[in-house]
Design an enzyme around this catalytic site. Structure first.
Site, PDB file in Angstrom:
ATOM      1  N   ASP A  94      -2.522  -0.600   5.981  1.00 50.31           N
ATOM      2  CA  ASP A  94      -2.915   0.058   7.235  1.00 50.31           C
ATOM      3  C   ASP A  94      -4.414   0.279   7.385  1.00 50.31           C
ATOM      4  OD1 ASP A  94      -3.210   3.511   6.790  1.00 50.31           O
ATOM      5  OD2 ASP A  94      -2.704   2.182   5.157  1.00 50.31           O
ATOM      6  N   SER A  95      -5.198   0.109   6.299  1.00 51.46           N
ATOM      7  CA  SER A  95      -6.602   0.493   6.358  1.00 51.46           C
ATOM      8  C   SER A  95      -7.527  -0.628   5.895  1.00 51.46           C
ATOM      9  CB  SER A  95      -6.836   1.750   5.506  1.00 51.46           C
ATOM     10  OG  SER A  95      -6.118   2.854   6.048  1.00 51.46           O
ATOM     11  N   ASN A  97      -9.205  -0.950   3.274  1.00 53.67           N
ATOM     12  CA  ASN A  97      -9.059  -1.379   1.882  1.00 53.67           C
ATOM     13  C   ASN A  97      -7.891  -2.351   1.706  1.00 53.67           C
ATOM     14  OD1 ASN A  97      -7.012   0.518   2.166  1.00 53.67           O
ATOM     15  ND2 ASN A  97      -7.518   1.662   0.320  1.00 53.67           N
ATOM     16  N   ASP A 154       0.856  -1.174   0.000  1.00 54.71           N
ATOM     17  CA  ASP A 154       0.000   0.000   0.000  1.00 54.71           C
ATOM     18  C   ASP A 154       0.905   1.242   0.000  1.00 54.71           C
ATOM     19  OD1 ASP A 154      -2.331   1.654   0.466  1.00 54.71           O
ATOM     20  OD2 ASP A 154      -1.701   1.750   2.565  1.00 54.71           O
ATOM     21  N   ASP A 157      -0.260   5.187   0.847  1.00 49.58           N
ATOM     22  CA  ASP A 157      -0.531   6.132   1.937  1.00 49.58           C
ATOM     23  C   ASP A 157      -0.694   5.409   3.263  1.00 49.58           C
ATOM     24  OD1 ASP A 157      -0.975   8.836   0.467  1.00 49.58           O
ATOM     25  OD2 ASP A 157      -2.090   7.363  -0.695  1.00 49.58           O
ATOM     26  N   THR A 207      -2.759   0.133  -4.201  1.00 46.89           N
ATOM     27  CA  THR A 207      -3.208   1.385  -3.600  1.00 46.89           C
ATOM     28  C   THR A 207      -4.646   1.742  -3.967  1.00 46.89           C
ATOM     29  OG1 THR A 207      -2.686   3.771  -3.471  1.00 46.89           O
ATOM     30  CG2 THR A 207      -2.253   2.676  -5.568  1.00 46.89           C
ATOM     31  N   GLY A 208      -5.232   2.592  -3.149  1.00 48.97           N
ATOM     32  CA  GLY A 208      -6.524   3.168  -3.477  1.00 48.97           C
ATOM     33  C   GLY A 208      -6.396   4.341  -4.434  1.00 48.97           C
ATOM     34  N   LYS A 256      -8.405  -5.151  -3.237  1.00 47.37           N
ATOM     35  CA  LYS A 256      -6.986  -5.438  -3.449  1.00 47.37           C
ATOM     36  C   LYS A 256      -6.732  -6.942  -3.410  1.00 47.37           C
ATOM     37  CE  LYS A 256      -5.246  -1.063  -1.540  1.00 47.37           C
ATOM     38  NZ  LYS A 256      -4.309  -0.441  -0.584  1.00 47.37           N
TER      39      LYS A 256
END
Length: 249
Positions: free
Chosen positions: A199-200, A202, A14, A16, A48-49, A176
């Site tokens: 970390d999130s 997603n 990821d 961010d 990534t998002g 993902k």
């Protein structure tokens, strides 16, 4: 899990809150260890998002010519600039999501295959665009909860977040994790050979499905609970620590 040298073949990172620090930079230490992983023959995949345009500079900085996953799996790239698959978010659903944002006067944004639109700059011809992802942001958690309740009534959506203060929406089945499965199919890998770091919310499906799921020290609690191990904070080169301790050990 990481006690076998050469066990892992793909490292999904990821951006961010994970590879990037609070200034949206890759530290020298993180860059050094990502390069070491690549030199060891591990396929490093940005996951990534973000959309492709904002993710690309980081792949280029690291010299990667490997698959990329953008907009939470809405786009899968064989390598930078070479699209493998896109999964579009239906325009009628985007119109419903936009109406919810307007009712709550919340900040929102949305990706098309070409551009990003948001509360300050929206479009008049929503059905004519090719949409990928819609998102809301507010630090008013009561408002965020109300938005989520309404979004959940719309069928065919996949909900996640990239911070505790947002909601990110893709078409149902897009994540993902499913994108990583496709990358593995493309490359002839098994998901047991994947390390996923994030970390999130997603990231949570990928962390659960990977052979080794690693949560950042700054990750949301739910992500930490789903992970096999927790590495350092994204401000403290947590990705470098993960590569050193679990990938190239």
């Amino acid at each position: 899990m990481a006690d076998q040298v050469g066990k892992y073949k793909l490292l999904a990172l990821d951006l961010d809150g994970t590879l990037l620090n609070d200034r949206s930079e890759i530290s020298e230490t993180n860059a050094e260890w990502v390069r070491k992983a690549a030199e060891a023959g591990i396929t490093v995949c940005v996951s990534t998002g973000r959309g492709f345009v904002s993710a690309l500079p980081f792949a280029e900085q690291l010299g990667l010519q490997t698959p990329m996953i953008t907009v939470n799996g809405g786009e899968i790239w064989t390598k930078p600039h070479a699209i493998h698959r896109r999964t579009l978010l239906a325009a009628d659903k985007v119109m419903k999501l936009h109406a919810i944002a307007e009712r709550h006067d919340a900040w929102f944004w949305a990706y098309t295959t070409e551009e990003i639109y948001n509360k300050e700059r929206w479009v008049d011809d929503t059905p004519a665009r090719h949409w990928l992802k819609f998102g809301y942001y507010t630090e008013d958690l009561a408002m965020l909860g109300s938005i989520r309740e309404q979004v959940e009534k719309i069928e065919g959506l996949e909900l996640s977040n990239s911070s505790p203060f947002n909601i990110e929406i893709n078409p149902e089945g897009v994540s993902k994790a499913t994108a990583l499965m496709e990358v593995c199919r493309m490359r002839g890998f098994d998901m047991s050979e994947v390390v996923a770091v994030g970390d999130s919310l997603n990231d949570i499906a990928a962390i659960r499905e990977a052979g080794l799921g690693i949560a950042m020290g700054n990750a949301q609690d739910e992500v930490k609970a789903a992970a096999d191990v927790v590495t350092g904070h994204h401000q403290d080169d947590g990705v470098a620590q993960a590569i050193r301790q679990y990938v190239l050990c």
